[in-house]
Scaffold this motif. Structure first.
Motif, PDB file in Angstrom:
ATOM      1  N   TYR A 165      11.620   2.360   1.653  1.00 59.35           N
ATOM      2  CA  TYR A 165      11.631   1.519   0.471  1.00 59.35           C
ATOM      3  C   TYR A 165      11.489   2.345  -0.807  1.00 59.35           C
ATOM      4  N   MET A 166      10.650   3.371  -0.748  1.00 63.95           N
ATOM      5  CA  MET A 166      10.486   4.223  -1.925  1.00 63.95           C
ATOM      6  C   MET A 166      11.802   4.901  -2.288  1.00 63.95           C
ATOM      7  N   ASP A 167      12.490   5.458  -1.291  1.00 63.12           N
ATOM      8  CA  ASP A 167      13.735   6.161  -1.574  1.00 63.12           C
ATOM      9  C   ASP A 167      14.835   5.208  -2.038  1.00 63.12           C
ATOM     10  N   GLN A 168      14.875   3.999  -1.477  1.00 59.94           N
ATOM     11  CA  GLN A 168      15.848   3.017  -1.952  1.00 59.94           C
ATOM     12  C   GLN A 168      15.564   2.643  -3.405  1.00 59.94           C
ATOM     13  N   ALA A 169      14.299   2.414  -3.716  1.00 58.36           N
ATOM     14  CA  ALA A 169      13.929   2.030  -5.080  1.00 58.36           C
ATOM     15  C   ALA A 169      14.247   3.142  -6.076  1.00 58.36           C
ATOM     16  N   ILE A 170      14.029   4.388  -5.672  1.00 55.27           N
ATOM     17  CA  ILE A 170      14.357   5.523  -6.547  1.00 55.27           C
ATOM     18  C   ILE A 170      15.866   5.600  -6.763  1.00 55.27           C
ATOM     19  N   SER A 171      16.643   5.463  -5.685  1.00 54.73           N
ATOM     20  CA  SER A 171      18.099   5.577  -5.799  1.00 54.73           C
ATOM     21  C   SER A 171      18.697   4.467  -6.655  1.00 54.73           C
ATOM     22  N   LEU A 172      18.045   3.302  -6.692  1.00 53.62           N
ATOM     23  CA  LEU A 172      18.516   2.179  -7.508  1.00 53.62           C
ATOM     24  C   LEU A 172      17.911   2.189  -8.911  1.00 53.62           C
ATOM     25  N   ASP A 173      17.165   3.245  -9.235  1.00 55.70           N
ATOM     26  CA  ASP A 173      16.510   3.409 -10.536  1.00 55.70           C
ATOM     27  C   ASP A 173      15.562   2.254 -10.846  1.00 55.70           C
ATOM     28  N   LEU A 174      14.877   1.783  -9.808  1.00 56.46           N
ATOM     29  CA  LEU A 174      13.859   0.751  -9.999  1.00 56.46           C
ATOM     30  C   LEU A 174      12.504   1.365 -10.313  1.00 56.46           C
ATOM     31  N   VAL A 175      12.287   2.581  -9.809  1.00 53.56           N
ATOM     32  CA  VAL A 175      11.031   3.287 -10.043  1.00 53.56           C
ATOM     33  C   VAL A 175      11.328   4.744 -10.371  1.00 53.56           C
ATOM     34  N   ASP A 176      10.346   5.402 -10.972  1.00 55.51           N
ATOM     35  CA  ASP A 176      10.452   6.838 -11.228  1.00 55.51           C
ATOM     36  C   ASP A 176      10.181   7.613  -9.940  1.00 55.51           C
ATOM     37  N   GLU A 177      10.595   8.871  -9.921  1.00 55.50           N
ATOM     38  CA  GLU A 177      10.440   9.673  -8.709  1.00 55.50           C
ATOM     39  C   GLU A 177       8.980   9.950  -8.369  1.00 55.50           C
ATOM     40  N   ASP A 178       8.096   9.844  -9.345  1.00 55.59           N
ATOM     41  CA  ASP A 178       6.672  10.078  -9.070  1.00 55.59           C
ATOM     42  C   ASP A 178       5.912   8.765  -8.854  1.00 55.59           C
ATOM     43  N   ALA A 179       6.626   7.693  -8.551  1.00 53.22           N
ATOM     44  CA  ALA A 179       5.978   6.403  -8.294  1.00 53.22           C
ATOM     45  C   ALA A 179       5.120   6.479  -7.038  1.00 53.22           C
ATOM     46  N   ILE A 180       4.163   5.555  -6.921  1.00 51.94           N
ATOM     47  CA  ILE A 180       3.304   5.500  -5.748  1.00 51.94           C
ATOM     48  C   ILE A 180       3.563   4.216  -4.983  1.00 51.94           C
ATOM     49  N   PHE A 181       3.251   4.260  -3.679  1.00 53.89           N
ATOM     50  CA  PHE A 181       3.421   3.100  -2.798  1.00 53.89           C
ATOM     51  C   PHE A 181       2.038   2.690  -2.320  1.00 53.89           C
ATOM     52  N   LEU A 182       1.652   1.444  -2.602  1.00 54.93           N
ATOM     53  CA  LEU A 182       0.333   0.947  -2.242  1.00 54.93           C
ATOM     54  C   LEU A 182       0.430  -0.130  -1.169  1.00 54.93           C
ATOM     55  N   HIS A 183      -0.522  -0.113  -0.239  1.00 54.96           N
ATOM     56  CA  HIS A 183      -0.699  -1.203   0.709  1.00 54.96           C
ATOM     57  C   HIS A 183      -1.955  -1.979   0.311  1.00 54.96           C
ATOM     58  N   VAL A 184      -1.799  -3.260   0.058  1.00 55.65           N
ATOM     59  CA  VAL A 184      -2.947  -4.145  -0.078  1.00 55.65           C
ATOM     60  C   VAL A 184      -3.091  -4.841   1.267  1.00 55.65           C
ATOM     61  N   VAL A 185      -4.179  -4.551   1.972  1.00 48.63           N
ATOM     62  CA  VAL A 185      -4.345  -5.050   3.334  1.00 48.63           C
ATOM     63  C   VAL A 185      -5.562  -5.959   3.393  1.00 48.63           C
ATOM     64  N   GLN A 186      -5.411  -7.083   4.102  1.00 47.49           N
ATOM     65  CA  GLN A 186      -6.462  -8.101   4.102  1.00 47.49           C
ATOM     66  C   GLN A 186      -6.713  -8.625   5.509  1.00 47.49           C
ATOM     67  N   GLU A 187      -7.979  -8.759   5.841  1.00 48.03           N
ATOM     68  CA  GLU A 187      -8.367  -9.349   7.118  1.00 48.03           C
ATOM     69  C   GLU A 187      -8.145 -10.860   7.075  1.00 48.03           C
ATOM     70  N   THR A 188      -7.734 -11.422   8.204  1.00 49.16           N
ATOM     71  CA  THR A 188      -7.397 -12.852   8.251  1.00 49.16           C
ATOM     72  C   THR A 188      -8.584 -13.727   8.653  1.00 49.16           C
ATOM     73  N   LYS A 189      -9.765 -13.128   8.788  1.00 54.06           N
ATOM     74  CA  LYS A 189     -10.967 -13.899   9.104  1.00 54.06           C
ATOM     75  C   LYS A 189     -11.966 -13.769   7.961  1.00 54.06           C
ATOM     76  N   PRO A 190     -12.761 -14.830   7.717  1.00 57.52           N
ATOM     77  CA  PRO A 190     -13.765 -14.767   6.652  1.00 57.52           C
ATOM     78  C   PRO A 190     -14.668 -13.550   6.845  1.00 57.52           C
ATOM     79  N   PRO A 191     -15.039 -12.896   5.755  1.00 55.90           N
ATOM     80  CA  PRO A 191     -14.851 -13.278   4.347  1.00 55.90           C
ATOM     81  C   PRO A 191     -13.549 -12.743   3.733  1.00 55.90           C
ATOM     82  N   PHE A 192     -12.518 -12.520   4.544  1.00 58.01           N
ATOM     83  CA  PHE A 192     -11.197 -12.106   4.069  1.00 58.01           C
ATOM     84  C   PHE A 192     -11.265 -10.799   3.269  1.00 58.01           C
ATOM     85  N   LEU A 193     -11.944  -9.809   3.869  1.00 61.86           N
ATOM     86  CA  LEU A 193     -12.093  -8.509   3.220  1.00 61.86           C
ATOM     87  C   LEU A 193     -10.729  -7.869   3.000  1.00 61.86           C
ATOM     88  N   LEU A 194     -10.616  -7.117   1.919  1.00 64.17           N
ATOM     89  CA  LEU A 194      -9.341  -6.457   1.635  1.00 64.17           C
ATOM     90  C   LEU A 194      -9.586  -5.041   1.126  1.00 64.17           C
TER      91      LEU A 194
END
Length: 252
Positions: A165-194
């Protein structure tokens, strides 16, 4: 598809089966999709069905009707849980700011052509925050603490997805070459920690290596119409390396 084709020596055969017959639709996927829609504000539509579980014929028929219409069915008891997950993310000072940036674009589809094989590639960003940041939202029934996430993300090949996805986004000039890729990850059980994790340079490098292999293997399979499986030979099964111990360890 890329993750499947490089999943092992029989990856091509497994991918061919999925292409021919599709994959089983699991209810857990709907829960994740519903959470995505709540957070990203984009999707085919969540439909709440008033059943206690998917155990009756009527509930399963209603669920199938929503699937056939392209929607996401969730049980009434799960709807409040999805809302609570979204609230936990949007109220988080880091994740909330990432997903509410004014210039952000949710569910952004990308189509590119691989220069070496001439094959089309497709990808969809969960959220393009800006030219410096791509955000991918994941839900998990497991712990999302760092040691657990590192093992989980490797097992599911998330580094391959991030690199592609990063390389596709760079090739389409959606992001700069030094862009970062973040994962926001969340547990599906209370208290829904992320947690919020940045994909490291070594993860991206390995993801790019495996993506290159996936594209080349994909091109070969399509060109020759050959989809390798497990070899039809007798192979020797061995103890895994981690079982072997030294004499000193045995004595102790």
């Amino acid at each position: 598809m890329a993750k499947t084709i490089v999943s092992g020596e029989a990856g091509p055969a497994r991918l061919r089966e999925i292409m021919s017959h599709g994959q089983e639709h699991k209810a857990v996927f709907d829960f994740g999709s519903a959470a995505h829609e709540k957070v990203l504000g984009r999707g085919a539509g969540v439909e709440v069905l008033d059943f206690p579980a998917w155990t009756t014929k009527a509930s399963r028929e209603a669920r199938q009707a929503v699937w056939d219409a392209g929607g996401t069915p969730v049980l009434a008891k799960d709807s409040a849980q999805v809302d609570a997950m979204a609230e936990a993310i949007l109220s988080n000072p880091v994740a909330g700011e990432l997903f509410t940036r004014g210039a952000g674009s949710p569910e952004l589809s990308m189509f590119t052509i691989d220069e070496e094989t001439g094959r089309w590639q497709r990808g969809r960003l969960d959220f393009l925050a800006d030219r410096k940041t791509i955000v991918d939202f994941k839900t998990s029934g497991q712990s999302v603490e760092l040691p657990d996430w590192i093992k989980h993300s490797w097992q599911f090949g998330y580094h391959i997805q991030a690199a592609a996805y990063m390389d596709q986004a760079i090739s389409l000039d959606l992001v700069d070459e030094d862009a970062i890729f973040l994962h926001v990850v969340q547990e599906t059980k209370p208290p829904f920690l992320l947690a919020i994790y940045q994909v490291s340079a070594d993860q991206l490098a390995e993801g790019r290596r495996q993506m290159r292999r996936a594209l080349d293997l994909w091109d070969r399979c399509l060109t020759l119409d050959e989809w390798p499986a497990i070899p039809a030979v007798i192979q020797l099964s061995k103890l895994p390396d981690w079982v072997h111990t030294t004499d000193d360890e045995k004595d102790s």
